[in-house]
Scaffold this motif. Structure first.
Motif, PDB file in Angstrom:
ATOM      1  N   GLY A 113     -32.717  16.506  30.130  1.00 51.73           N
ATOM      2  CA  GLY A 113     -31.543  15.485  29.892  1.00 51.73           C
ATOM      3  C   GLY A 113     -30.271  15.970  30.441  1.00 51.73           C
ATOM      4  O   GLY A 113     -29.349  15.546  29.925  1.00 51.73           O
ATOM      5  N   ALA A 114     -30.237  16.597  31.651  1.00 52.71           N
ATOM      6  CA  ALA A 114     -28.852  16.721  32.445  1.00 52.71           C
ATOM      7  C   ALA A 114     -28.098  17.652  31.555  1.00 52.71           C
ATOM      8  O   ALA A 114     -27.030  17.817  31.998  1.00 52.71           O
ATOM      9  CB  ALA A 114     -28.293  15.555  32.800  1.00 52.71           C
ATOM     10  N   VAL A 115     -28.470  18.469  30.580  1.00 52.84           N
ATOM     11  CA  VAL A 115     -27.762  19.442  29.847  1.00 52.84           C
ATOM     12  C   VAL A 115     -27.196  20.530  30.578  1.00 52.84           C
ATOM     13  O   VAL A 115     -28.116  21.290  31.336  1.00 52.84           O
ATOM     14  CB  VAL A 115     -28.336  19.744  28.739  1.00 52.84           C
TER      15      VAL A 115
ATOM     16  N   TYR B 140     -29.266  24.960  21.604  1.00 52.49           N
ATOM     17  CA  TYR B 140     -29.516  23.433  21.746  1.00 52.49           C
ATOM     18  C   TYR B 140     -31.126  23.210  22.020  1.00 52.49           C
ATOM     19  O   TYR B 140     -31.628  23.427  22.970  1.00 52.49           O
ATOM     20  CB  TYR B 140     -28.936  23.029  23.341  1.00 52.49           C
ATOM     21  N   PRO B 141     -31.453  22.948  20.861  1.00 56.58           N
ATOM     22  CA  PRO B 141     -33.307  22.738  20.755  1.00 56.58           C
ATOM     23  C   PRO B 141     -33.619  21.731  21.791  1.00 56.58           C
ATOM     24  O   PRO B 141     -33.028  20.647  22.128  1.00 56.58           O
ATOM     25  CB  PRO B 141     -33.443  22.429  19.585  1.00 56.58           C
ATOM     26  N   GLY B 142     -34.751  22.015  22.421  1.00 54.50           N
ATOM     27  CA  GLY B 142     -35.515  20.893  23.137  1.00 54.50           C
ATOM     28  C   GLY B 142     -34.819  20.717  24.704  1.00 54.50           C
ATOM     29  O   GLY B 142     -35.543  19.717  25.302  1.00 54.50           O
ATOM     30  N   ILE B 143     -34.218  21.646  25.149  1.00 51.15           N
ATOM     31  CA  ILE B 143     -33.887  21.555  26.721  1.00 51.15           C
ATOM     32  C   ILE B 143     -34.304  22.718  27.641  1.00 51.15           C
ATOM     33  O   ILE B 143     -33.761  22.742  28.664  1.00 51.15           O
ATOM     34  CB  ILE B 143     -32.228  21.479  26.810  1.00 51.15           C
ATOM     35  N   GLY B 144     -35.240  23.420  26.991  1.00 49.59           N
ATOM     36  CA  GLY B 144     -35.984  24.173  27.751  1.00 49.59           C
ATOM     37  C   GLY B 144     -35.711  25.827  27.484  1.00 49.59           C
ATOM     38  O   GLY B 144     -35.837  26.750  28.414  1.00 49.59           O
TER      39      GLY B 144
ATOM     40  N   GLU C 183     -27.203  10.169  32.750  1.00 46.66           N
ATOM     41  CA  GLU C 183     -27.618   8.766  33.037  1.00 46.66           C
ATOM     42  C   GLU C 183     -26.664   7.855  32.550  1.00 46.66           C
ATOM     43  O   GLU C 183     -26.214   7.949  31.325  1.00 46.66           O
ATOM     44  CB  GLU C 183     -29.078   8.690  32.784  1.00 46.66           C
ATOM     45  N   THR C 184     -26.226   6.655  33.363  1.00 41.74           N
ATOM     46  CA  THR C 184     -25.392   5.602  32.779  1.00 41.74           C
ATOM     47  C   THR C 184     -25.959   4.224  32.686  1.00 41.74           C
ATOM     48  O   THR C 184     -26.066   3.486  31.733  1.00 41.74           O
ATOM     49  CB  THR C 184     -24.128   5.620  33.680  1.00 41.74           C
TER      50      THR C 184
END
Length: 999
Positions: free
Chosen positions: A727-729, A757-761, A808-809
């Motif tokens: 997610g580009a976090v 930050y759950p879910g970003i690895g 992303e835009t």
């Protein structure tokens, strides 16, 4: 009868220049010996009506399209229809007569004359593309005209004298220009009543310009030895009445006599106008001898949308009736040119007019059948998936209009069969239909019904469609998830809470516990899959443990760690194929998942240029056999296929030597060798990789940018991002070592563990990747792979990312890149996946298109997220979620074309982020309003989060898109819509800038 039909098939194949059918019945191969899959598209009857479909299916899925020439070749077992003997169609038009032991289960069924009335499918549940009852229903001219005229579709003015009972939907009275009169024993004898009806019809306004009338009976009986329609002068009322009485005497219950206006076909004149009243002044001298009718073949898409497959004209003399089977076929454009219509705008307008009329007819067919009972349709799963429409172009008061003459379930497909290269064979831009798309999709859905799927990780709110789709496809779901109260726990058949699942440093332990739970549940899953990045490696471990089709564990490791993906590809120029042969060592632990792999890659990089010539030669020898699979070289595949068949016939070893095209079902998944990843006809995958480095400390950063040997040096500007992130976090562009060190320190403080930050690895750690920044446009390629074969590819464009976070835009699909550039992206994504050992699954590959070609960003070894599944399904009729389930179960997700499916429109969408759209999302663009606009069709909404929360590291809240016929229309509508909803917020969130990259 079967001998006669077999002779017809051989004569037809010879006429087409195809080889005769080989008889393999004495060998009677078993499934383990054969090349076919579980899919079985079966046609019962004459080879002529559906030969186009059989040949096309043989190209797409060799051995899975079968022709049965006798009902005795099939049988029923419970709800299944089984094939014992059939002619199977393969690559290049090859065909073989085969016996199956055990018999094959039919997954899609069609029947035609002379066995259309055979009651073989009663009680069976296999999908049917038609039935005898539907064929009789739509083949009845009166029934079709009544139903079409109710929807304002123009048909010839008709008087129908009907002897009850009538077909469903036909009632006495007027419908448009059609009048239906019910006859009983008294009115049938009363000639005055019938004459009055005929006289009134001949004097009505609709027949004032008609030169003749046409008489026909719906039973197709002969009058004085003359079969078919009878043409009489419109003014000779006595002769018309006499002939009608003769036809009435031959009626059976349910049949009718039709008196209809003769419609003169289009002929050129000094001035002709189209339906828009645009004057055409370039007509050349008339050709009065020419007469024609238009035959349109319309197919049903998997999304129940009517699509034009083919448009041809049947041409003949104006002095004789035109016959489907005995008239010349040519394109509409050629026919109009012969008539003197050479203006391209006029020809295009007429083509659109005919196409719209044909599509409108099939909409009536679909709507009518949706209200029928299974008994009325002729089967539980019977529906019309294609239909032929006969039309005429005619002129009235200098205006060209389209008249529908009738519907034919298969006659148009038979009579319009053409060899490749014919101008009217569906090559025009408006011919989006395909004979195979719906049969393939319905077959695959049928095969998947009742399958048990083990899903690792439920994901977040954005994955709610998974559970809805599982119910739609009648799948049984076993779910493993860390949150015991996850909303999906109540939507699946079996739920296993695993609280420490997010700690992926313990995936090997998780694997053992999951397999124990599966064993305790007493249900062996047919496949195992995940849709959540963090669970890719665990899923690979579970598949390996349970013996299911999935990713090799080593390949999952390479794809998950971003730097390893690139370093692995860069090392391909010097890595021996033997590096892949053993897969992951048996004692490899997932506790430190990447240490040994990184060491092996580093060692391989140090051997640059040391590969001896004989080793290179041996490497080429090892992979030459994979060229056909890698490049989809149909010609070579056909030659090899034929040669293997010949060898097997000579040796009498068909059952011993011939292996399945997709790998034997008895072959353990874990023993298959990953693809060497070195294509011979395309650039080496190393060409797509970018210099990068794995970063865990400040020392790693300094070494990466100060490599004295220059072998692995990363130059600035560069991108820093989480090694296992999503997610580009945490993504940031850095210009110097100092800036890099500062960002590393910030991430080390902000994002340390999964709970941050759950879910970003973060369950794998918070290591980072330093990658050289590459300029270019960003694109996604979503791939469908089965056993290393490219089954499907879909390319989309991304707008400029929002700086400095690179979120992303905007996006659009299909891509606006030229066809050759799109193909470069597909090949880069495909070969990069193969080179990493990703041979089975649905993958999302992110790339940039630079001036020097594609460059890889990262490979997501799971299905694409956000809006991609919806867009692909709506535009291409392909559900990549179903494809992921199928691959996991060992069923190839066949498509009519891997890379050339036509798109039904264009999607353009923008991301909404809470930091920029908070006010709009709480007022004019609140979620309830967006959902309402989605239901109304004003926009397409994909909700990605269930709460409106803003933070420093944010992901999109939702995606708002617009679908249009042309990309420019979609852009303009989307921008106007977003301005009205308050989502266009320049200069901080300038949609005009984000969308400008798509022009």
């Amino acid at each position: 009868m079967e001998k006669s039909l077999f002779h017809t098939l051989q004569s037809t194949l010879k006429e087409l220049g195809l080889p005769k059918t080989r008889d393999w019945t004495p060998l009677c191969p078993t499934p383990g010996d054969c090349y076919y899959t579980e899919m079985c598209i079966c046609v019962l009857g004459s080879p002529l009506p559906y030969l186009s479909l059989l040949l096309e299916a043989g190209q797409v899925s060799p051995g899975d399209s079968l022709l049965c020439l006798s009902p005795s070749w099939l049988s029923r077992s419970a709800s299944m229809l089984l094939v014992h003997t059939a002619v199977a169609f393969d690559l290049g038009g090859h065909s073989s007569l085969l016996q199956f032991n055990p018999p094959r289960r039919v997954t899609y069924f069609l029947s035609c004359a002379p066995f259309a009335g055979e009651d073989l499918t009663r009680g069976t549940d296999c999908p049917m593309g038609g039935s005898d009852k539907l064929g009789q229903f739509w083949g009845d001219i009166l029934t079709a005209r009544v139903l079409l005229q109710r929807e304002k579709i123009k048909c010839p003015a008709t008087l129908a004298l009907l002897l009850p009972p009538a077909q469903r939907g036909v009632e006495e009275g007027h419908v448009g220009d059609t009048e239906v009169v019910f006859l009983d024993s008294e009115t049938q004898k009363g000639t005055d009543f019938i004459q009055n009806k005929i006289h009134a019809f001949l004097e009505c306004d609709a027949l004032k310009q008609a030169e003749k009338v046409v008489l026909r009976s719906t039973g197709g009986r002969c009058v004085n030895g003359v079969a078919g329609p009878i043409y009489l002068p419109q003014g000779n009322k006595e002769e018309v009445c006499k002939k009608v009485q003769q036809l009435l005497s031959l009626l059976l219950p349910g049949q009718s006599v039709l008196v209809e206006a003769y419609i003169a076909p289009l002929r050129p004149g000094p001035q002709v106008q189209d339906h828009r009243h645009v004057q055409c002044t370039d007509c050349s001298s008339p050709t009065p001898e020419l007469s024609f009718r238009v035959c349109a073949i319309v197919t049903r898409s998997p999304q129940n949308v009517p699509l034009l497959y083919k448009l041809v004209c049947k041409v003949g003399s104006s002095g004789a009736p035109l016959s489907h089977l005995h008239s010349l076929s040519q394109s509409l454009e050629t026919t109009l040119s012969d008539l003197g219509f050479t203006d391209t705008a006029t020809v295009a307008s007429l083509r659109r007019q005919v196409t719209n009329a044909a599509l409108a007819c099939f909409r009536v067919v679909m709507e009518t059948e949706s209200g029928m009972t299974p008994e009325q349709r002729g089967g539980i799963s019977a529906q019309s998936d294609l239909i032929g429409v006969d039309l005429l172009l005619t002129v009235s008061n200098s205006v060209i209009s389209t008249i529908v003459l009738g519907l034919h379930p298969s006659l148009c497909l038979h009579s319009s069969f053409q060899k490749p290269g014919f101008g009217g064979s569906g090559t025009q831009s408006d011919c989006h239909g395909n004979l195979l798309h719906t049969p393939l999709t319905r077959s695959q859905c049928y095969l998947m019904e009742g399958k048990t799927i083990l899903i690792i990780g439920a994901g977040g709110f954005s994955k709610k469609f998974v559970w809805e789709a599982a119910k739609k496809y009648h799948l049984k779901i076993m779910l493993v998830e860390s949150d015991p109260s996850h909303f999906a726990s109540h939507l699946v058949d079996h739920f296993f809470p695993l609280p420490d699942l997010p700690d992926h440093r313990r995936d090997d332990q998780h694997c053992v516990r999951i397999c124990e739970w599966v064993a305790a549940a007493g249900r062996q899953p047919d496949g195992c899959v995940c849709f959540w990045d963090d669970c890719v490696i665990l899923t690979a471990l579970v598949c390996q443990k349970l013996g299911l089709r999935g990713l090799p564990v080593e390949a999952a490791h390479i794809a998950k760690e971003k730097s390893s993906t690139h370093l692995h590809l860069l090392g391909l120029t010097k890595v021996r194929p033997a590096l892949f042969a053993g897969g992951m060592p048996a004692n490899e632990s997932n506790t430190r998942p990447f240490m040994k792999k990184k060491t092996a890659l580093s060692e391989s990089l140090n051997h640059c240029g040391e590969l001896r010539m004989e080793e290179r030669s041996r490497q080429l020898d090892l992979i030459i056999d994979d060229v056909a699979d890698i490049e989809r070289n149909s010609l070579r595949a056909m030659m090899e296929f034929g040669r293997d068949r010949e060898k097997m016939a000579l040796k009498g070893e068909y059952g011993k030597t011939h292996q399945p095209l997709c790998g034997g079902s008895d072959t353990p998944v874990s023993t298959r060798l990953p693809c060497p990843g070195m294509p011979l006809l395309s650039p080496c995958p190393s060409a797509y990789a970018v210099p990068c480095a794995h970063i865990e400390s400040a020392l790693d950063l300094k070494n990466a940018v100060n490599d004295e040997a220059e072998r692995q040096k990363v130059r600035f500007p560069a991108i820093m991002k989480l090694e296992y992130g999503a997610g580009a976090v945490g993504v940031k562009k850095v210009e110097s070592l100092e800036e890099s060190l500062a960002h590393l320190e910030k991430i080390a403080g902000d994002l340390r563990e999964e709970t941050d930050y759950p879910g970003i690895g973060l369950g794998f750690g918070n290591a980072m990747t330093l990658m050289e920044f590459i300029c270019g446009t960003e694109h996604d390629v979503d791939l469908l792979l089965f056993d290393g074969q490219l089954e499907g590819a879909f390319v989309s464009d991304n707008g400029p990312t929002r700086m400095p976070s690179f979120t992303e835009t905007a996006a659009q699909m299909p891509s606006s890149l030229p066809a050759d550039k799109r193909e470069q992206l597909v090949q880069a994504a495909y070969h990069s996946c193969l080179a990493c050992g990703l041979r089975d699954g649905v993958f999302n590959v992110e790339l940039k298109m630079t001036t020097l070609g594609p460059r890889l960003i990262e490979i997501n070894a799971r299905m694409g997220g956000f809006y991609l599944r919806d867009w692909i399904q709506q535009l291409y009729g392909v559900d990549i979620l179903l494809a992921a389930f199928m691959v996991a179960c060992g069923i190839p997700p066949r498509l009519p074309s891997a890379t050339a499916l036509p798109a039904l429109g264009h999607f353009v969408g923008i991301m909404c982020v809470v930091s920029q759209h908070l006010q709009a999302l709480k007022t004019i663009a609140r979620p309830e309003r967006l959902r309402q606009l989605h239901q109304e069709g004003a926009l397409w909404l994909n909700e990605l989060e269930d709460e409106i929360i803003s933070g420093e590291y944010e992901e999109p809240y939702c995606n708002v898109a617009v679908r249009g016929v042309r990309p420019d229309d979609a852009h303009q509508r989307l921008l106007a819509l977003c301005q009205g909803l308050g989502l266009h917020c320049p200069p901080h969130y300038d949609l005009e800038y984000f969308l400008s990259h798509f022009k």
